[in-house]
Structure formats: C-alpha cells, structure tokens
Enzyme design. Structure first.
Site, PDB file in Angstrom:
ATOM      1  N   ASP A  47       0.808  -1.220   0.000  1.00  0.00           N
ATOM      2  CA  ASP A  47       0.000   0.000   0.000  1.00  0.00           C
ATOM      3  C   ASP A  47       0.845   1.275   0.000  1.00  0.00           C
ATOM      4  O   ASP A  47       0.431   2.304   0.536  1.00  0.00           O
ATOM      5  CB  ASP A  47      -0.968   0.017   1.205  1.00  0.00           C
ATOM      6  CG  ASP A  47      -1.902  -1.163   1.187  1.00  0.00           C
ATOM      7  OD1 ASP A  47      -2.216  -1.648   0.081  1.00  0.00           O
ATOM      8  OD2 ASP A  47      -2.316  -1.611   2.274  1.00  0.00           O
ATOM      9  N   LYS A  50       1.996   2.052  -5.083  1.00  0.00           N
ATOM     10  CA  LYS A  50       2.609   1.504  -6.314  1.00  0.00           C
ATOM     11  C   LYS A  50       1.679   1.728  -7.505  1.00  0.00           C
ATOM     12  O   LYS A  50       2.122   2.071  -8.594  1.00  0.00           O
ATOM     13  CB  LYS A  50       2.855  -0.014  -6.143  1.00  0.00           C
ATOM     14  CG  LYS A  50       3.796  -0.349  -5.002  1.00  0.00           C
ATOM     15  CD  LYS A  50       3.898  -1.844  -4.777  1.00  0.00           C
ATOM     16  CE  LYS A  50       2.629  -2.481  -4.264  1.00  0.00           C
ATOM     17  NZ  LYS A  50       2.236  -2.088  -2.896  1.00  0.00           N
ATOM     18  N   GLY A  74      -4.399  -4.440  -3.701  1.00  0.00           N
ATOM     19  CA  GLY A  74      -5.380  -3.429  -4.073  1.00  0.00           C
ATOM     20  C   GLY A  74      -4.631  -2.179  -4.481  1.00  0.00           C
ATOM     21  O   GLY A  74      -3.957  -1.563  -3.660  1.00  0.00           O
ATOM     22  N   HIS A  75      -4.662  -1.854  -5.757  1.00  0.00           N
ATOM     23  CA  HIS A  75      -3.895  -0.717  -6.275  1.00  0.00           C
ATOM     24  C   HIS A  75      -4.874   0.365  -6.730  1.00  0.00           C
ATOM     25  O   HIS A  75      -5.670   0.131  -7.641  1.00  0.00           O
ATOM     26  CB  HIS A  75      -2.994  -1.165  -7.428  1.00  0.00           C
ATOM     27  CG  HIS A  75      -1.967  -2.179  -7.010  1.00  0.00           C
ATOM     28  ND1 HIS A  75      -1.117  -2.798  -7.890  1.00  0.00           N
ATOM     29  CD2 HIS A  75      -1.649  -2.668  -5.788  1.00  0.00           C
ATOM     30  CE1 HIS A  75      -0.328  -3.633  -7.224  1.00  0.00           C
ATOM     31  NE2 HIS A  75      -0.638  -3.568  -5.951  1.00  0.00           N
ATOM     32  N   GLN A 256       2.183  -6.030  -3.089  1.00  0.00           N
ATOM     33  CA  GLN A 256       2.637  -6.127  -1.691  1.00  0.00           C
ATOM     34  C   GLN A 256       3.937  -5.326  -1.489  1.00  0.00           C
ATOM     35  O   GLN A 256       4.149  -4.370  -2.209  1.00  0.00           O
ATOM     36  CB  GLN A 256       2.819  -7.604  -1.273  1.00  0.00           C
ATOM     37  CG  GLN A 256       1.520  -8.394  -1.194  1.00  0.00           C
ATOM     38  CD  GLN A 256       1.023  -8.939  -2.517  1.00  0.00           C
ATOM     39  OE1 GLN A 256       1.782  -9.514  -3.273  1.00  0.00           O
ATOM     40  NE2 GLN A 256      -0.254  -8.772  -2.799  1.00  0.00           N
TER      41      GLN A 256
HETATM   42  P1  GDP Z   1      -0.657   0.235  -3.551  1.00  0.00           P
HETATM   43  O1  GDP Z   1      -1.246  -1.033  -3.064  1.00  0.00           O
HETATM   44  O2  GDP Z   1       0.808   0.332  -3.261  1.00  0.00           O
HETATM   45  O3  GDP Z   1      -0.954   0.528  -4.991  1.00  0.00           O
HETATM   46  O4  GDP Z   1      -1.336   1.403  -2.699  1.00  0.00           O
HETATM   47  P2  GDP Z   1      -2.908   1.569  -2.390  1.00  0.00           P
HETATM   48  O5  GDP Z   1      -3.589   2.019  -3.619  1.00  0.00           O
HETATM   49  O6  GDP Z   1      -3.439   0.349  -1.729  1.00  0.00           O
HETATM   50  O7  GDP Z   1      -2.873   2.675  -1.274  1.00  0.00           O
HETATM   51  C1  GDP Z   1      -2.357   3.955  -1.498  1.00  0.00           C
HETATM   52  C2  GDP Z   1      -3.437   4.987  -1.216  1.00  0.00           C
HETATM   53  O8  GDP Z   1      -2.877   6.274  -1.158  1.00  0.00           O
HETATM   54  C3  GDP Z   1      -4.509   5.041  -2.280  1.00  0.00           C
HETATM   55  O9  GDP Z   1      -5.737   5.343  -1.681  1.00  0.00           O
HETATM   56  C4  GDP Z   1      -4.051   6.187  -3.182  1.00  0.00           C
HETATM   57  O10 GDP Z   1      -5.133   6.820  -3.868  1.00  0.00           O
HETATM   58  C5  GDP Z   1      -3.455   7.116  -2.163  1.00  0.00           C
HETATM   59  N1  GDP Z   1      -2.346   7.945  -2.624  1.00  0.00           N
HETATM   60  C6  GDP Z   1      -1.383   7.635  -3.523  1.00  0.00           C
HETATM   61  N2  GDP Z   1      -0.448   8.609  -3.567  1.00  0.00           N
HETATM   62  C7  GDP Z   1      -0.832   9.541  -2.685  1.00  0.00           C
HETATM   63  C8  GDP Z   1      -0.261  10.778  -2.256  1.00  0.00           C
HETATM   64  O11 GDP Z   1       0.799  11.201  -2.671  1.00  0.00           O
HETATM   65  N3  GDP Z   1      -0.963  11.477  -1.301  1.00  0.00           N
HETATM   66  C9  GDP Z   1      -2.128  11.026  -0.782  1.00  0.00           C
HETATM   67  N4  GDP Z   1      -2.732  11.779   0.131  1.00  0.00           N
HETATM   68  N5  GDP Z   1      -2.673   9.848  -1.147  1.00  0.00           N
HETATM   69  C10 GDP Z   1      -2.027   9.118  -2.080  1.00  0.00           C
HETATM   70  P1  IMO Z   2      -0.773  -4.228  -2.226  1.00  0.00           P
HETATM   71  O1  IMO Z   2      -0.297  -4.777  -3.542  1.00  0.00           O
HETATM   72  C1  IMO Z   2      -0.988  -4.577   2.085  1.00  0.00           C
HETATM   73  C2  IMO Z   2      -0.858  -8.618   3.754  1.00  0.00           C
HETATM   74  C3  IMO Z   2      -2.087  -9.056   4.506  1.00  0.00           C
HETATM   75  C4  IMO Z   2      -1.454  -9.983   5.529  1.00  0.00           C
HETATM   76  C5  IMO Z   2      -0.346 -10.654   4.724  1.00  0.00           C
HETATM   77  C6  IMO Z   2      -0.720 -12.013   4.156  1.00  0.00           C
HETATM   78  O2  IMO Z   2      -2.076  -3.541  -2.278  1.00  0.00           O
HETATM   79  O3  IMO Z   2       0.313  -3.443  -1.581  1.00  0.00           O
HETATM   80  P2  IMO Z   2      -2.271 -12.735   2.127  1.00  0.00           P
HETATM   81  O4  IMO Z   2      -3.715 -12.466   1.860  1.00  0.00           O
HETATM   82  O5  IMO Z   2      -1.349 -12.226   1.092  1.00  0.00           O
HETATM   83  O6  IMO Z   2      -1.998 -14.165   2.461  1.00  0.00           O
HETATM   84  O7  IMO Z   2      -1.972 -11.920   3.490  1.00  0.00           O
HETATM   85  O8  IMO Z   2      -0.036  -9.776   3.665  1.00  0.00           O
HETATM   86  N1  IMO Z   2      -1.079  -8.140   2.370  1.00  0.00           N
HETATM   87  C7  IMO Z   2      -1.074  -6.857   2.021  1.00  0.00           C
HETATM   88  N2  IMO Z   2      -0.972  -5.741   2.768  1.00  0.00           N
HETATM   89  N3  IMO Z   2      -1.052  -4.480   0.757  1.00  0.00           N
HETATM   90  C8  IMO Z   2      -1.119  -5.590  -0.009  1.00  0.00           C
HETATM   91  O9  IMO Z   2      -1.059  -5.552  -1.359  1.00  0.00           O
HETATM   92  C9  IMO Z   2      -1.180  -6.845   0.618  1.00  0.00           C
HETATM   93  N4  IMO Z   2      -1.277  -8.124   0.174  1.00  0.00           N
HETATM   94  C10 IMO Z   2      -1.200  -8.903   1.255  1.00  0.00           C
HETATM   95  O10 IMO Z   2      -2.740  -7.963   5.107  1.00  0.00           O
HETATM   96  O11 IMO Z   2      -0.840  -9.236   6.555  1.00  0.00           O
HETATM   97 MG    MG Z   3      -2.783  -1.684  -1.843  1.00  0.00          MG
END
Ligand code: GDP
Ligand code: IMO
Ligand code: MG
Length: 462
Positions: A47, A50, A74-75, A256
């Site tokens: 999270d 990416k 979840g991206h 991840q």
């Molecule tokens: P990922 O799994 O690495 O792709 O990250 P996620 O999408 O799960 O979580 C990142 C969150 O931060 C999302 O809700 C994005 O919309 C948000 N986000 C990304 N870049 C920024 C930023 O620079 N500032 C803020 N406030 N939110 C951001």
């Molecule tokens: P993105 O790509 C954050 C975490 C779960 C748990 C551990 C194992 O959005 O960054 P799993 O379901 O993979 O067996 O769970 O890994 N986890 C993540 N945490 N972002 C993710 O993906 C994750 N994918 C798995 O919360 O701790």
């Molecule tokens: Mg994510």
C-alpha cells in the site's frame, strides 16, 4: 610455454582438438541503447502507492507486467476524474499505448478478473490489450475456504491475511497440485484437472470438520469463466522476452511490499510470494541482467495491514491523525491500516535487497501540519542498538524504535509541481531519507491524483 598435449584431470586424458578452442562470449543479439526495463517494488508492508506510480509511468511504457500476488493486492489509481481499484489487472491498462500483462508469477481469481474487466468497460475503457500467462495459477473457492480455516487454526498467531485464498493457491502451486491457466481454458483437460484437485482439497477441508465442496456446480461456474478468460491467455513469457530484446519500454509492477516477502519479510507474517525485485525475474522469465532500474516505493510514513511486527508503529491520537489525514483503510479489505513514522532501517533493507536505483516517496502531503515528523533510525533490542532488520522475528518483535525527529511543515503540498515549490522542511526530510537509505529520490507524490506528482530525476527511471 607450449600447451600440453592433453588437458583435464581425468586418468584418461582427453586429446586436444586439432583446431584450438576459441573462448569468446557470443556477440549480444541486440544492443539496447536505452534504459527500458523498470521494476517497481513496494519498500515496506504494501500500500505504498505503487498503483498510482505505475499509472504515472505507464503513459511512457509499451508493456506493464505484474509479477506477483493475486487479488490480495489493491492498487488505487485516481485518473481522468475517476478512481479505479485494481486487484489483478496491471494499472497500466488505463493507457491505450500500454499492453497489460498478468504474468505466470500470479494467482488469478477468474471472477475478480472478470469483475475488473466489466468495471473497465463500464468506464468506457478498452481491455483488448490484456494478456494472461498460460502458467499463471487459477484460484478456486476451496483456496478461499482453506485460507479462513488455516487462519482460524492459527488463532492468536494468525497472519491477518486478506482472506482471498492467495496463500493456499500458492501452496498448491508449490505442491504441484495447482491448475494453470493453460489447463483452465482447455475444455478437454479442465474437468479432469478440477475433479482431481477438488477431491484432494476436500480431504483437507473435511479434516477441518467442514462440508466438502461439490464438483458439478463448481465446474459449471468455472467453465463459464474460462470461456471469457480464454481470449486473453497466451505465450506471454515469450512476448515479454521479445519485447525486452526489442528495447521496448517495460514496467514491471510489484504487488505487496518487501517486508511481506516470503523470504525477506517478517516471516511468518508475510504473503506467499516474492514482492522484491528478484520476484520480477521469477514471475516473468525476465533475466536479472535485463533489469535497468528498480524504483522502490515508500510513503512518507509507514503503514501495515494484518498482524506481525511493525517497530515504528504509533498508537493513540498521532496514529489516528495520520490514518484520518491519509485515509488509511485497506483497498482490498477496508481494514484500518496500522500507521507509524517511516522506518528508515526497513527502507534501507529493502533498497539493498532489490537494488533500488531510486526511491519514490509518496503521500508527503499527508504529513503537512505536524509540528514535528519522526523517522525510525535504529531499533533498541534489549538494550542493543541495531540498525538492520533482524532475520529472527522473535528479535524484531522486541524492537523499540529509536527516533529522529525533524521540524514539520504546513500548507497544501498537493499544489506543488516542482521540488523548489515544496517547503524547505519537507525538502530536508527527503534529503534525510536519501542519505540514510543511500538511495536517491526520483519521484515525490503529493496527492492521489496522477498530476499530483513531482518527478525529480527522470534519468533514474528509463
Ligand atoms: P498500492 O497497493 O501500493 O498501490 O497502494 P494503495 O492504492 O493500496 O494505497 C495507497 C493509497 O494512497 C490510495 O488510496 C491512493 O489513492 C493514495 N495515494 C497515492 N499517492 C498519494 C499521495 O501522494 N498522497 C495522498 N494523500 N494519497 C495518495
Ligand atoms: P498491495 O499490492 C498490504 C498482507 C495481509 C497480511 C499478509 C498475508 O495492495 O500493496 P495474504 O492475503 O497475502 O496471504 O496476506 O499480507 N497483504 C497486504 N498488505 N497491501 C497488499 O497488497 C497486501 N497483500 C497482502 O494484510 O498481513
Ligand atoms: Mg494496496
């Protein structure tokens, strides 16, 4: 000195060939003059944003290949006035120039995949550029059920998985019981493969005291999915390889993060695959030497979902404030994310393992308004100062953070488009991250939207 007439240590020496052997490396088949292969890796516990960075960079890419994980990821991408949440499809699908590839390193839940495709169509996006590897594994409802049963069995030591069945699907892959895409989309082979796999899984399910799953309805449902998935499935590894050799721009997208890596993360509180840069090679057939650059992604603060050690975790009002300001709730499960100051020790660990050629620091805007901001610069483990990530989780669980504090900043950073528009304190904060992690920062993200991005060093990307 003249060469001896024979060589080797065999008691029956081999005569030298009449024509002397010429030891030379074969000439490279193609010469690549441009940096064209970039791998994006999460530096911490996932999270890190990416998805946003892939979207920003995919505008310049020919291919966007996701290399690990499944719909545990979840991206989030905020682009064209809309917000897209991708679990399986690489975020680059939003760009017409970019072919999105689901690699053999992934496990694919067909239902989630089709929902994602439907959502893209509903938002007037075309998806014909999606490719799926024949060697990607397919995730079935018995994996999801086993994920729950295993977590219940672990009790207090549960991993806190996303409960999507991703771990059990990788277990099947390693145990050589998995069903690959090539078999799934083959109407001849799939019924028998499913029958055998399900019979085997039902044994385990019954050991847990649960009812076995029925074969016929499962087969019917998944045969329907296979019909829709089939057109996307192909010889993806060869296509990626040829694209690399042709010097196309390729963005490898990790899911991840490093601290969730099966080998280099906080085992056993990890995911079941390899989010580090090496995972890009394992998952796609990319040769290590073909990687030009590796972009590590970390937030300006750290988050974690699920159980396990998190030395720089904050609690109380400070953590609540970061969670509220950053809207830190999981993209996949909606769980509140644990929040803490940025762990520099862990980011440096990640940089060394994946060979980050640069870092992207995201969510800098969220820290606006704090009088002081913190950085974890070492751990105190039973009175000893440790500035690396211990391999033994029993040690990491005892780690207390040793903080560095820096003056905070204020103002709406999401309006900044150049480094010199950032407050001086924010720039100092970035310089400290670079110095500690020994990694230059190439990108700063100051908001969720595509345009809320400052590219400092384009030369470190492509
Ligand atoms: P990922 O799994 O690495 O792709 O990250 P996620 O999408 O799960 O979580 C990142 C969150 O931060 C999302 O809700 C994005 O919309 C948000 N986000 C990304 N870049 C920024 C930023 O620079 N500032 C803020 N406030 N939110 C951001
Ligand atoms: P993105 O790509 C954050 C975490 C779960 C748990 C551990 C194992 O959005 O960054 P799993 O379901 O993979 O067996 O769970 O890994 N986890 C993540 N945490 N972002 C993710 O993906 C994750 N994918 C798995 O919360 O701790
Ligand atoms: Mg994510």
């Amino acid at each position: 000195m003249p060469l001896p007439a024979t060589y080797g240590y065999s008691p029956h020496p081999v005569p030298l060939p009449a024509t002397p052997l010429v030891y030379s490396r074969p000439a490279p088949i193609i010469a690549r003059y441009v940096m064209s292969v970039l791998v994006i890796v999460g530096a911490l516990w996932g999270d890190e944003a990416k998805g946003k960075l892939v979207d920003v960079l995919a505008g310049d890419a020919d291919l966007n290949v996701r290399y690990c994980g499944g719909h545990n990821a979840g991206h989030t991408v905020a682009a064209d006035g809309k917000t897209f949440k991708f679990h399986l499809i690489p975020s680059g699908i939003l760009h017409e120039n970019c072919t999105a590839v689901i690699s053999g390193g992934m496990v694919v839940c067909p239902k989630t995949l089709l929902d994602e495709l439907d959502n893209l169509h509903a938002n007037a996006k075309t998806t014909g550029r999606l490719r799926i590897s024949k060697s990607a594994h397919v995730l079935f409802p018995y994996h999801r059920l086993l994920d729950r049963l295993e977590e219940e069995y672990r009790g207090a030591r549960r991993v806190g998985t996303t409960s999507r069945g991703v771990g059990p699907a990788y277990q099947d892959k390693v145990a050589r019981f998995g069903i690959r895409m090539a078999e799934f989309v083959d109407p001849e082979r799939f019924p028998e493969r499913l029958r055998i796999a399900l019979a085997m899984k039902n044994r385990t399910i019954q050991l847990y005291g649960e009812e076995p799953l029925e074969y016929e309805p499962l087969l019917d449902e998944y045969q329907e999915y296979a019909e829709r998935v089939r057109p996307f499935v192909g010889e993806v590894e060869r296509e990626v390889n040829e694209a690399v050799r042709a010097g196309k721009r390729i963005l490898f997208e990790g899911a991840q993060g490093t601290m969730l890596d099966l080998d280099h993360g906080t085992y056993p509180f990890v995911t079941s695959t390899y989010p580090t840069a090496g995972g890009a090679c394992l998952g796609t057939g990319l040769a290590p030497g073909q990687i030009d650059n590796v972009l590590g992604v970390c937030g300006a603060y750290a988050t974690r979902v699920g159980s396990g050690p998190f030395p720089s975790e904050l609690c109380g009002s400070l953590a609540d404030r970061i969670r509220e300001e950053g809207r830190e709730f999981g993209t996949t499960t909606g769980r509140p994310r644990r929040c803490g100051w940025l762990d520099l020790v862990a980011v440096r660990h990640a940089s060394r393992i994946s060979g980050f050629t640069s870092l992207a620091v995201t969510r800098l805007d969220v820290l606006s308004g704090f009088d002081q901001v913190g950085l974890c610069a070492a751990y105190d483990i039973e009175g000893t100062r440790v500035d690396w990530v211990p391999t033994d989780m029993a040690e990491l669980e005892k780690a207390e953070p040793l903080w560095e504090t820096m003056p905070g900043w204020s103002g709406d950073l999401s309006l900044c488009r150049k480094e010199d528009e950032l407050p001086a304190q924010a720039t100092e904060f970035l310089r400290r991250i670079e110095a500690f992690t020994e990694t230059p920062i190439s990108i700063v993200s100051v908001g969720a939207r595509r345009e809320e991005t400052i590219i400092l060093r384009p030369d470190l990307l492509w």
